[in-house]
Design a protein around this motif. Structure first.
Motif, PDB file in Angstrom:
ATOM      1  N   UNK A  18       0.842  -1.202   0.000  1.00  9.47           N
ATOM      2  CA  UNK A  18       0.000   0.000   0.000  1.00  9.47           C
ATOM      3  C   UNK A  18       0.876   1.250   0.000  1.00  9.47           C
ATOM      4  N   UNK A  19       1.939   1.257   0.819  1.00 11.04           N
ATOM      5  CA  UNK A  19       2.838   2.411   0.851  1.00 11.04           C
ATOM      6  C   UNK A  19       3.515   2.620  -0.497  1.00 11.04           C
ATOM      7  N   UNK A  20       3.995   1.540  -1.095  1.00 14.34           N
ATOM      8  CA  UNK A  20       4.657   1.645  -2.399  1.00 14.34           C
ATOM      9  C   UNK A  20       3.699   2.224  -3.443  1.00 14.34           C
ATOM     10  N   UNK A  21       2.460   1.751  -3.445  1.00 18.54           N
ATOM     11  CA  UNK A  21       1.459   2.258  -4.394  1.00 18.54           C
ATOM     12  C   UNK A  21       1.154   3.731  -4.116  1.00 18.54           C
ATOM     13  N   UNK A  22       1.051   4.104  -2.845  1.00 22.49           N
ATOM     14  CA  UNK A  22       0.814   5.502  -2.449  1.00 22.49           C
ATOM     15  C   UNK A  22       1.958   6.382  -2.958  1.00 22.49           C
ATOM     16  N   UNK A  23       3.182   5.934  -2.767  1.00 25.37           N
ATOM     17  CA  UNK A  23       4.332   6.718  -3.200  1.00 25.37           C
ATOM     18  C   UNK A  23       4.323   6.898  -4.712  1.00 25.37           C
ATOM     19  N   UNK A  24       4.131   5.809  -5.432  1.00 24.42           N
ATOM     20  CA  UNK A  24       4.142   5.885  -6.893  1.00 24.42           C
ATOM     21  C   UNK A  24       3.000   6.748  -7.420  1.00 24.42           C
ATOM     22  N   UNK A  25       1.841   6.673  -6.789  1.00 23.07           N
ATOM     23  CA  UNK A  25       0.687   7.453  -7.244  1.00 23.07           C
ATOM     24  C   UNK A  25       0.881   8.950  -7.022  1.00 23.07           C
ATOM     25  N   UNK A  26       1.713   9.322  -6.040  1.00 25.91           N
ATOM     26  CA  UNK A  26       1.818  10.729  -5.663  1.00 25.91           C
ATOM     27  C   UNK A  26       3.162  11.380  -5.923  1.00 25.91           C
ATOM     28  N   UNK A  27       4.151  10.620  -6.317  1.00 22.22           N
ATOM     29  CA  UNK A  27       5.503  11.185  -6.492  1.00 22.22           C
ATOM     30  C   UNK A  27       5.521  12.316  -7.511  1.00 22.22           C
ATOM     31  N   UNK A  28       4.671  12.272  -8.495  1.00 23.48           N
ATOM     32  CA  UNK A  28       4.622  13.324  -9.504  1.00 23.48           C
ATOM     33  C   UNK A  28       4.127  14.659  -8.975  1.00 23.48           C
ATOM     34  N   UNK A  29       3.507  14.659  -7.802  1.00 21.54           N
ATOM     35  CA  UNK A  29       3.009  15.907  -7.196  1.00 21.54           C
ATOM     36  C   UNK A  29       4.130  16.746  -6.586  1.00 21.54           C
ATOM     37  N   UNK A  30       5.252  16.116  -6.291  1.00 26.49           N
ATOM     38  CA  UNK A  30       6.352  16.806  -5.611  1.00 26.49           C
ATOM     39  C   UNK A  30       7.000  17.829  -6.536  1.00 26.49           C
ATOM     40  N   UNK A  31       7.350  18.956  -5.981  1.00 22.03           N
ATOM     41  CA  UNK A  31       8.015  20.013  -6.748  1.00 22.03           C
ATOM     42  C   UNK A  31       9.519  19.834  -6.780  1.00 22.03           C
ATOM     43  N   UNK A  32      10.015  18.989  -5.898  1.00 20.71           N
ATOM     44  CA  UNK A  32      11.445  18.699  -5.824  1.00 20.71           C
ATOM     45  C   UNK A  32      11.626  17.185  -5.857  1.00 20.71           C
ATOM     46  N   UNK A  33      12.830  16.711  -6.130  1.00 19.64           N
ATOM     47  CA  UNK A  33      13.045  15.262  -6.139  1.00 19.64           C
ATOM     48  C   UNK A  33      12.697  14.648  -4.776  1.00 19.64           C
ATOM     49  N   UNK A  34      12.108  13.462  -4.801  1.00 20.05           N
ATOM     50  CA  UNK A  34      11.729  12.781  -3.560  1.00 20.05           C
ATOM     51  C   UNK A  34      12.410  11.420  -3.498  1.00 20.05           C
ATOM     52  N   UNK A  35      12.642  10.969  -2.290  1.00 24.12           N
ATOM     53  CA  UNK A  35      13.222   9.658  -2.050  1.00 24.12           C
ATOM     54  C   UNK A  35      12.212   8.830  -1.276  1.00 24.12           C
ATOM     55  N   UNK A  36      11.918   7.643  -1.768  1.00 26.69           N
ATOM     56  CA  UNK A  36      10.967   6.771  -1.070  1.00 26.69           C
ATOM     57  C   UNK A  36      11.604   6.284   0.229  1.00 26.69           C
ATOM     58  N   UNK A  37      10.855   6.402   1.303  1.00 25.07           N
ATOM     59  CA  UNK A  37      11.329   5.947   2.597  1.00 25.07           C
ATOM     60  C   UNK A  37      11.146   4.439   2.726  1.00 25.07           C
ATOM     61  N   UNK A  38      11.774   3.878   3.723  1.00 29.61           N
ATOM     62  CA  UNK A  38      11.583   2.470   4.044  1.00 29.61           C
ATOM     63  C   UNK A  38      10.097   2.249   4.323  1.00 29.61           C
ATOM     64  N   UNK A  39       9.502   1.263   3.693  1.00 26.46           N
ATOM     65  CA  UNK A  39       8.059   1.044   3.785  1.00 26.46           C
ATOM     66  C   UNK A  39       7.640   0.205   4.990  1.00 26.46           C
ATOM     67  N   UNK A  40       8.563  -0.102   5.873  1.00 31.32           N
ATOM     68  CA  UNK A  40       8.214  -0.892   7.053  1.00 31.32           C
ATOM     69  C   UNK A  40       7.389  -0.050   8.018  1.00 31.32           C
ATOM     70  N   UNK A  41       6.253  -0.588   8.498  1.00 31.49           N
ATOM     71  CA  UNK A  41       5.450   0.189   9.454  1.00 31.49           C
ATOM     72  C   UNK A  41       6.228   0.439  10.745  1.00 31.49           C
ATOM     73  N   UNK A  42       6.031   1.603  11.312  1.00 36.97           N
ATOM     74  CA  UNK A  42       6.719   1.972  12.556  1.00 36.97           C
ATOM     75  C   UNK A  42       5.807   1.941  13.768  1.00 36.97           C
ATOM     76  N   UNK A  43       4.498   2.010  13.527  1.00 37.28           N
ATOM     77  CA  UNK A  43       3.524   1.974  14.612  1.00 37.28           C
ATOM     78  C   UNK A  43       2.506   0.892  14.273  1.00 37.28           C
ATOM     79  N   UNK A  44       2.251   0.022  15.237  1.00 34.48           N
ATOM     80  CA  UNK A  44       1.318  -1.081  15.042  1.00 34.48           C
ATOM     81  C   UNK A  44       0.235  -0.986  16.106  1.00 34.48           C
ATOM     82  N   UNK A  45      -1.017  -0.905  15.659  1.00 29.32           N
ATOM     83  CA  UNK A  45      -2.154  -0.862  16.569  1.00 29.32           C
ATOM     84  C   UNK A  45      -2.728  -2.267  16.667  1.00 29.32           C
ATOM     85  N   UNK A  46      -2.795  -2.806  17.882  1.00 28.45           N
ATOM     86  CA  UNK A  46      -3.349  -4.133  18.099  1.00 28.45           C
ATOM     87  C   UNK A  46      -4.610  -3.958  18.938  1.00 28.45           C
ATOM     88  N   UNK A  47      -5.780  -4.083  18.296  1.00 26.43           N
ATOM     89  CA  UNK A  47      -7.037  -3.880  19.028  1.00 26.43           C
ATOM     90  C   UNK A  47      -7.115  -4.758  20.279  1.00 26.43           C
TER      91      UNK A  47
END
Length: 93
Positions: A18-47
């Protein structure tokens, strides 16, 4: 337990996709070059259990937890005033 491990691995894989798709879908919106971050989740919610943070170091995990705590409080306060509504993905990018 092997079933829990498989569920976690699948959930992390799905999150990364999902993150990779989000990045690819929106990278063209950036006015400057962007670098994709590590896609590993950093916060996990466990109900029913709580919020867990992950990082390459203990300090990184603590930073992620701090940001998550502030975000949860901000969303709760917004809901107290009316209704929290997130920005669209393209605007968040």
């Amino acid at each position: 337990d092997a079933r829990l491990r498989a569920r976690v691995v699948d959930a992390v894989r799905a999150y990364r996709q999902v993150y990779d798709a989000y990045f690819e879908a929106n990278r063209g919106r950036a006015r400057t070059p962007v670098t994709k971050l590590d896609a590993t989740p950093r916060v996990v919610l466990v109900p029913g259990v709580g919020v867990f943070s992950v990082g390459r170091t203990k300090a990184d995990a603590r930073i992620a937890a701090d940001i998550a705590d502030h975000t949860i409080v901000a969303k709760a306060l917004a809901n107290d005033l009316g209704r929290y509504t997130a920005l669209a993905d393209g605007d968040l990018f």
